[in-house]
Design an enzyme around this catalytic site. Structure first.
Site, short mmCIF file in Angstrom:
data_model
loop_
_atom_site.label_atom_id
_atom_site.label_comp_id
_atom_site.label_asym_id
_atom_site.label_seq_id
_atom_site.Cartn_x
_atom_site.Cartn_y
_atom_site.Cartn_z
N CYS A 6 -3.24 -2.66 6.24
CA CYS A 6 -3.09 -1.19 7.05
C CYS A 6 -4.62 -1.48 7.43
O CYS A 6 -4.70 -0.46 8.61
CB CYS A 6 -3.17 -0.23 5.85
SG CYS A 6 -4.04 -0.25 4.53
N GLN A 24 -5.27 -0.46 -4.53
CA GLN A 24 -5.99 -1.34 -5.25
C GLN A 24 -6.70 -1.14 -6.40
O GLN A 24 -6.69 -1.71 -7.34
CB GLN A 24 -7.08 -2.32 -4.28
CG GLN A 24 -7.70 -3.41 -4.87
CD GLN A 24 -8.62 -4.32 -3.69
OE1 GLN A 24 -8.24 -4.03 -2.57
NE2 GLN A 24 -9.50 -4.80 -4.19
N HIS A 57 -6.27 -6.17 3.26
CA HIS A 57 -5.26 -4.83 3.47
C HIS A 57 -4.68 -4.87 4.94
O HIS A 57 -5.50 -4.58 5.72
CB HIS A 57 -5.96 -3.57 3.08
CG HIS A 57 -6.14 -3.47 1.55
ND1 HIS A 57 -5.40 -2.58 0.87
CD2 HIS A 57 -6.88 -4.11 1.02
CE1 HIS A 57 -6.08 -2.47 -0.43
NE2 HIS A 57 -6.96 -3.46 -0.55
N CYS A 70 0.65 -1.11 0.11
CA CYS A 70 -0.01 -0.18 -0.08
C CYS A 70 0.86 1.30 -0.04
O CYS A 70 1.73 1.43 0.86
CB CYS A 70 -0.81 0.03 1.18
SG CYS A 70 -1.56 1.32 1.58
N GLU A 71 0.69 2.15 -0.79
CA GLU A 71 1.53 3.31 -1.00
C GLU A 71 1.34 4.31 -0.06
O GLU A 71 2.17 5.05 0.38
CB GLU A 71 1.23 4.16 -2.51
CG GLU A 71 -0.03 4.54 -2.64
CD GLU A 71 -0.20 5.32 -3.94
OE1 GLU A 71 -1.03 6.23 -4.12
OE2 GLU A 71 0.47 4.74 -5.16
N HIS A 72 0.21 4.27 0.79
CA HIS A 72 -0.09 4.95 1.98
C HIS A 72 0.78 4.70 3.41
O HIS A 72 1.11 5.56 3.97
CB HIS A 72 -1.61 5.15 2.16
CG HIS A 72 -2.47 5.61 1.05
ND1 HIS A 72 -3.52 4.88 0.69
CD2 HIS A 72 -2.14 6.59 0.19
CE1 HIS A 72 -4.16 5.65 -0.46
NE2 HIS A 72 -3.05 6.41 -1.00
N HIS A 73 0.88 3.43 3.42
CA HIS A 73 1.32 2.89 4.67
C HIS A 73 2.79 1.83 4.56
O HIS A 73 3.17 1.61 5.50
CB HIS A 73 0.60 2.12 5.72
CG HIS A 73 -0.68 2.90 5.87
ND1 HIS A 73 -2.03 3.07 5.28
CD2 HIS A 73 -0.89 3.93 6.67
CE1 HIS A 73 -2.86 3.60 5.52
NE2 HIS A 73 -2.21 4.43 6.65
#
Length: 186
Positions: free
Chosen positions: A149, A119, A147, A78-81
């Protein structure tokens, strides 16, 4: 160790130290190097060309029925976390005189999933690559994922699954989508 591995290892060493750990402790001495190598492996999709993969095994064939490759497992970050998300991808296309080796579909999934992702974009990129390269009568992609996250932090919902889909061409017809969905549920 490559130059990029060395640079990443130095950054990971600094992160581990900022967390309050002793990077000279026996269990952590090689961790920065291991994490650097793991990160490069988990993001190796940036160095691969998914269209070239499909083109490497393209064949003329007068087959115009649905081709389905289902349950392609994938692992992404995941590019956020920068936490993993993983699951299954189901792909269908209806050839328009061009088919590709079935393993190439799975390799395209690997290329896009081995990048920092969300995703929704993963679903779109797989679909667009197949549509652009093979120019079929239609493409449909469904991605089911868990996920970390959402499971390890934040809302901590252990059994949640996210499903995304995207489609083109012949799959805009409800009956064609329904046939695909029935095939992947079996």
């Amino acid at each position: 160790m490559t130059e990029i591995e060395a640079q990443l290892a130095e950054h990971y060493k600094a992160i581990i130290e900022l967390l309050g750990e002793d990077t000279e402790r026996e269990g952590l001495i090689k961790s920065p190097e291991r994490v650097a190598k793991a990160m490069l492996y988990n993001t190796k999709g940036y160095n691969e060309d998914p269209e070239a993969i499909l083109k490497s095994a393209m064949f003329h064939e007068d087959y115009h029925q649905m081709v389905v490759v289902k349950n392609i497992e994938f692992y992404s970050l995941c590019e956020h976390h920068l936490l993993p998300f993983f699951g299954k991808v189901h792909v269908a296309y209806i050839p328009n005189h061009q088919v590709t080796g079935l393993s190439k579909i799975a390799r395209v999934v690997d290329v896009y999933s081995r990048r920092l992702q969300i995703q929704e974009r993963l679903t779109l990129e797989i679909k667009d690559c197949i549509q652009k390269t093979l120019q079929p009568l239609g493409v449909m992609v469904v991605v089911e994922a868990q996920h970390m996250c959402m499971q390890m932090r934040g809302v901590q919902k252990q059994n949640s699954v996210t499903v995304t889909s995207d489609f083109t061409g012949a799959f805009t017809r409800p009956e064609t989508r329904a046939e695909f969905m029935k095939l992947i549920e079996e």
